[in-house]
Design an enzyme around this catalytic site. Structure first.
Site, PDB file in Angstrom:
ATOM      1  N   CYS A 196      -2.898  -2.108 -18.868  1.00 53.60           N
ATOM      2  CA  CYS A 196      -2.698  -1.373 -17.519  1.00 53.60           C
ATOM      3  C   CYS A 196      -1.434  -1.676 -16.687  1.00 53.60           C
ATOM      4  CB  CYS A 196      -4.066  -1.563 -16.958  1.00 53.60           C
ATOM      5  SG  CYS A 196      -4.450  -3.264 -16.320  1.00 53.60           S
ATOM      6  N   ARG A 240      -7.865   0.608  -8.619  1.00 51.70           N
ATOM      7  CA  ARG A 240      -7.700  -0.236  -7.868  1.00 51.70           C
ATOM      8  C   ARG A 240      -8.884  -0.316  -6.654  1.00 51.70           C
ATOM      9  NH1 ARG A 240      -2.658   1.844  -9.145  1.00 51.70           N
ATOM     10  NH2 ARG A 240      -1.294   0.311 -10.146  1.00 51.70           N
ATOM     11  N   HIS A 266       0.873  -1.172   0.102  1.00 53.83           N
ATOM     12  CA  HIS A 266       0.009   0.065   0.002  1.00 53.83           C
ATOM     13  C   HIS A 266       0.957   1.215   0.001  1.00 53.83           C
ATOM     14  CE1 HIS A 266      -3.356   2.535   2.094  1.00 53.83           C
ATOM     15  NE2 HIS A 266      -3.276   2.727   0.593  1.00 53.83           N
ATOM     16  N   ARG A 286     -11.685  -1.891 -11.431  1.00 50.53           N
ATOM     17  CA  ARG A 286     -11.425  -3.601 -11.144  1.00 50.53           C
ATOM     18  C   ARG A 286     -12.020  -3.884 -10.001  1.00 50.53           C
ATOM     19  NH1 ARG A 286      -5.254  -5.008 -10.635  1.00 50.53           N
ATOM     20  NH2 ARG A 286      -5.419  -4.123  -8.570  1.00 50.53           N
ATOM     21  N   ASN A 288       2.269  -6.814 -15.538  1.00 53.54           N
ATOM     22  CA  ASN A 288       2.878  -7.317 -14.262  1.00 53.54           C
ATOM     23  C   ASN A 288       2.865  -8.692 -13.779  1.00 53.54           C
ATOM     24  OD1 ASN A 288       3.218  -4.606 -14.265  1.00 53.54           O
ATOM     25  ND2 ASN A 288       2.174  -4.223 -12.196  1.00 53.54           N
ATOM     26  N   ASP A 289       1.553  -9.257 -13.704  1.00 49.54           N
ATOM     27  CA  ASP A 289       1.375 -10.520 -13.165  1.00 49.54           C
ATOM     28  C   ASP A 289       1.512 -11.333 -14.543  1.00 49.54           C
ATOM     29  OD1 ASP A 289       0.954 -10.602 -10.637  1.00 49.54           O
ATOM     30  OD2 ASP A 289      -1.069 -10.289 -10.885  1.00 49.54           O
ATOM     31  N   GLU A 302      -3.917 -11.884 -17.281  1.00 49.28           N
ATOM     32  CA  GLU A 302      -2.911 -12.081 -16.414  1.00 49.28           C
ATOM     33  C   GLU A 302      -2.104 -13.161 -15.958  1.00 49.28           C
ATOM     34  OE1 GLU A 302      -3.669  -9.118 -12.556  1.00 49.28           O
ATOM     35  OE2 GLU A 302      -5.705 -10.143 -13.143  1.00 49.28           O
TER      36      GLU A 302
END
Length: 758
Positions: free
Chosen positions: A675, A470, A363, A506, A627-628, A604
């Site tokens: 994204c 997010r 975070h 999302r 990313n994933d 992803e």
């Protein structure tokens, strides 16, 4: 042997400094193996030699002075072969090199093993014996195991730049480099301010005080409170514990007697240390002593000492919380820095952030990126307590922290910081210009958001909507699930701020490295576990409330798009769409005339790549989370420092997978956006555009750079570049080639965040 190994490693890890750790290792290994010599040679990169850094059994005057070339002698042979060398008579080996200064004349038997870390030889550990004999397999296995444990200590010393300080203790402080992971790109220079949690002894820094009497008085007051706390505990325990168990509280009270542990703390206070630091020093020493004891019962007493230390520290902190003075150029330091801790610091004073734990998806890191603060996370080897109030450099491009920087190095970073500021100022004029190539191809540039602070920064940079909101962040900052109305208010602010541009929300994406304190998910392998859509489909009551809040927030705006994370099959997409449709009907039944929003899925995981066409037949859009996707395709956890260097979004498998998704979706007439971080990095953004991606979504701090790059090239140039790299089979080569071609095209100043600065 396992118990012996554990105690040796524990003692070495608790050593005060590197020389002490090496000397302890040599002594303990010699004793454990019953041999006559144990020596440790470490590789000196600048001199390209192995230096004798510790020895038990050879002449002490040779330590720090005797060395061998990298291919010289048996030590060099171990390093070259990168495997153990076990000889019954070293003198008869053709590679034997006699070192008269060490006094090794009597010792015939030789066993040397390499000390390796991440595939590199850091040094060689050697045991020797007078007898002409070969060390047996168990002895060799023991030494190999010990050297593997030692490698982490040596790697830490290499990273911190203190490995060879003992050779020239009077010399100047050399620059020290500590590697972590990039949390937010950028560079910063400032003075460290250590933030540490309450009652955490290990996080307490050293600090000098002038008023010794006041510190002792503070300690005495804390001790009075803790003694009373222990007596209260003993009284409560008397009702449920036997006499033997109750005796533990008497032990606690005796340890808290002013002539016991507190007396040692006071000695350190009189030497000028503040009460918290003195307490930490004494408790750590006693804990180490207990942990090294052979008796299991006595070893467990270390926990009692730790507990007492925490209780005293809590009282010290409660009676006089540290008043932190934040300098104008402040680098926040901590093991973990929570977002609330970050928000308490005046923003205008924060230049950078460094943590020794955490990941890019923590975070705090998300907040830091939203605020544009250069950040390094996971710098495990950084000695936090030594960095407090010291000038340090944060290299958020590479994920590195620099201490004791030379004037030349500091000047280099000052130039980089100035260049970045000038570049950003020059890019501001592009805010209202379209992201359009020289030959007329246009692509919408959107932003990834999650915090209210993202809104203004995004709009200031001319974002054409939100490609990824997010929604888990409002969940993460609470101690319970937010209500439907609380969510509606938050979502409404996002939708209204960007209207009429689309906002892609999302649905709740938790699991993996994103957790909720009030909804813990404990798994051995969380990245392959219960996360994303899997969680919300198992809890439709959470999913329905969130979707209803999104729909109500879009009333009158009609710019909502809903995106489903971590989809691995068409069944999941269909089940989620069924729930969304049900929520839409419920909201309409309440009298709200809301249009059914577009629904899409994130690509992803590899399974989604190979079902891209089937998914495109069922949804309105696809969005690739690079990313994933990169992480799963390459089987690399990019937050794991052991393998993070293998994470490469230019890997051919990644590029071909993305191109496959785009082609399959377009055959069904479905748009594709990206994204992930590839969208915000100039080189990969141009490649994505060449693939036919319909929109790019990124952090606001990257938007103007990408826009500037798009406006300086022709689409034909990007397509040619794409065709060239698709024929390559090495991700590192592709990355270097893309940089080279863009540099030739005049985009060099926009590529700073891909270049090694140190």
């Amino acid at each position: 042997m396992l118990d012996t190994l554990r105690r040796i490693v524990q003692e070495v890890n608790n050593a005060a400094d590197i020389p002490s750790a090496l000397n302890l290792m040599a002594k303990r290994v010699r004793d454990a193996m019953g041999t006559e010599v144990c020596s440790i040679y470490l590789r000196h990169e600048e001199e390209q030699r192995y230096v004798l850094m510790a020895s038990e059994g050879l002449k002490q005057e040779a330590v720090g002075h005797v060395s061998l070339g990298l291919s010289e002698g048996l030590v060099g042979q171990v390093g070259l072969r990168e495997e153990p060398v076990n000889l019954e008579d070293a003198f008869s080996h053709p590679k034997f090199h006699y070192l008269a200064e060490t006094g090794e004349d009597p010792f015939h038997a030789f066993l040397g093993v390499p000390v390796m870390h991440h595939g590199k030889v850091l040094g060689v550990m050697v045991v020797q014996q007078r007898d002409v004999r070969r060390f047996d397999q168990s002895e060799e296995a023991f030494l190999v195991t010990i050297s593997a444990q030692l490698s982490a200590v040596i790697a830490h010393a290499h990273a911190s730049g203190v490995l060879f300080d003992q050779l020239d203790p009077g010399g100047p402080d050399l620059p020290s480099f500590y590697d972590g992971l990039p949390g937010c790109p950028g560079a910063a220079i400032g003075f460290g301010v250590l933030l540490f949690p309450a009652a955490d002894l290990s996080a307490v820094p050293d600090r000098q005080v002038e008023d010794v009497s006041a510190e002792i008085a503070r300690l005495d007051d804390a001790l009075v409170r803790v003694r009373q706390e222990v007596r209260d505990l003993a009284e409560r325990a008397s009702k449920s514990l036997g006499t033997e168990e109750q005796a533990l509280f008497d032990v606690y009270l005796r340890m808290l007697d002013r002539h016991a542990l507190p007396a040692e703390v006071i000695v350190h206070i009189r030497e000028g240390q503040w009460a918290q630091g003195a307490l930490r020093t004494v408790v750590d020493a006693h804990v180490r002593n207990f942990e090294m004891m052979d008796d299991p019962y006595l070893r467990e007493r270390a926990a009692d000492v730790r507990d007492l230390g925490r209780r005293v520290l809590a009282q010290l902190q409660s009676q006089n919380r540290r008043h932190i003075v934040f300098p104008d150029d402040c680098i926040l330091l901590g093991e973990d820095i929570s977002a609330p801790m970050l928000m308490e610091v005046p923003r205008e004073r924060i230049r950078g952030i460094v943590t020794t734990r955490g990941s890019r998806n923590s975070h705090m890191a998300i907040v830091a990126r939203a605020m544009g603060i250069p950040t390094v996370v996971g710098a495990q080897n950084l000695p936090l307590k030594k960095m407090d109030d010291k000038e340090i450099i944060v290299d958020g491009f590479r994920g590195r922290v620099v201490a004791n920087a030379s004037p030349e190095l500091k000047e280099q970073f000052e130039e980089i910081i100035a260049e970045e500021a000038n570049l950003q100022a020059g890019l501001e004029k592009l805010r209202d210009e379209p992201a359009e190539t020289l030959d007329g191809v246009r692509i919408p540039l959107q932003v990834n958001t999650g915090l209210m602070t993202d809104i203004n920064r995004s709009i200031e940079r001319g974002a054409e909507g939100v490609g990824l909101y997010r929604t888990e962040i409002p969940f993460m900052v609470r101690d319970r699930f937010p209500s439907e109305e609380e969510q509606r208010v938050i979502y409404r602010e996002q939708l209204a701020a960007f209207a009429p541009h689309p906002v892609t929300m999302r649905t709740l994406d938790i699991g993996g490295d994103k957790s909720l304190s009030y909804f813990p998910i404990e798994e051995e392998n969380p990245f392959l576990g219960w996360r994303g859509i899997r969680v919300t489909l198992d809890h439709p009551e959470i999913f329905m409330v969130q979707v209803r809040a999104m729909l109500k927030a879009s009333d009158g705006l009609d710019n909502l798009r809903i995106m489903l994370p971590m989809v691995t099959s068409v069944i999941e997409a269909e089940e989620a769409q069924h729930l969304i449709h049900r929520a839409w009907l419920e909201v309409r039944d309440e009298g709200l005339d809301i249009a059914m929003p577009q629904v899409g899925v994130m690509i992803e995981v590899p399974a989604a790549v190979y079902q891209a066409r089937a998914l495109a037949q069922r949804v309105d859009f696809l969005s690739i989370g690079t990313n994933d996707l990169t992480q799963y395709l390459l089987a690399v956890d990019r937050n794991n420092r052991q393998v993070a260097s293998l994470y490469n979004s230019y890997h051919p498998a990644v590029l071909h997978a993305i191109l496959h998704v785009v082609e399959q979706a377009h055959e069904e007439g479905v748009p594709v956006s990206v994204c992930g971080e590839m969208a915000g990095e100039v080189g990969s953004a141009l490649l994505l555009m060449a693939m036919g991606v319909n929109a790019l979504s990124m952090n606001a701090s990257n938007l103007l750079k990408v826009k500037a790059a798009v406006r300086q090239v022709k689409a034909s140039f990007t397509r040619q570049l794409l065709n060239e790299v698709l024929a390559m089979d090495n991700g590192e080569v592709i990355a270097a080639y893309v940089d080279l071609q863009l540099d030739k095209a005049g985009l060099g100043e926009l590529l700073r965040n891909r270049k090694a600065l140190v």
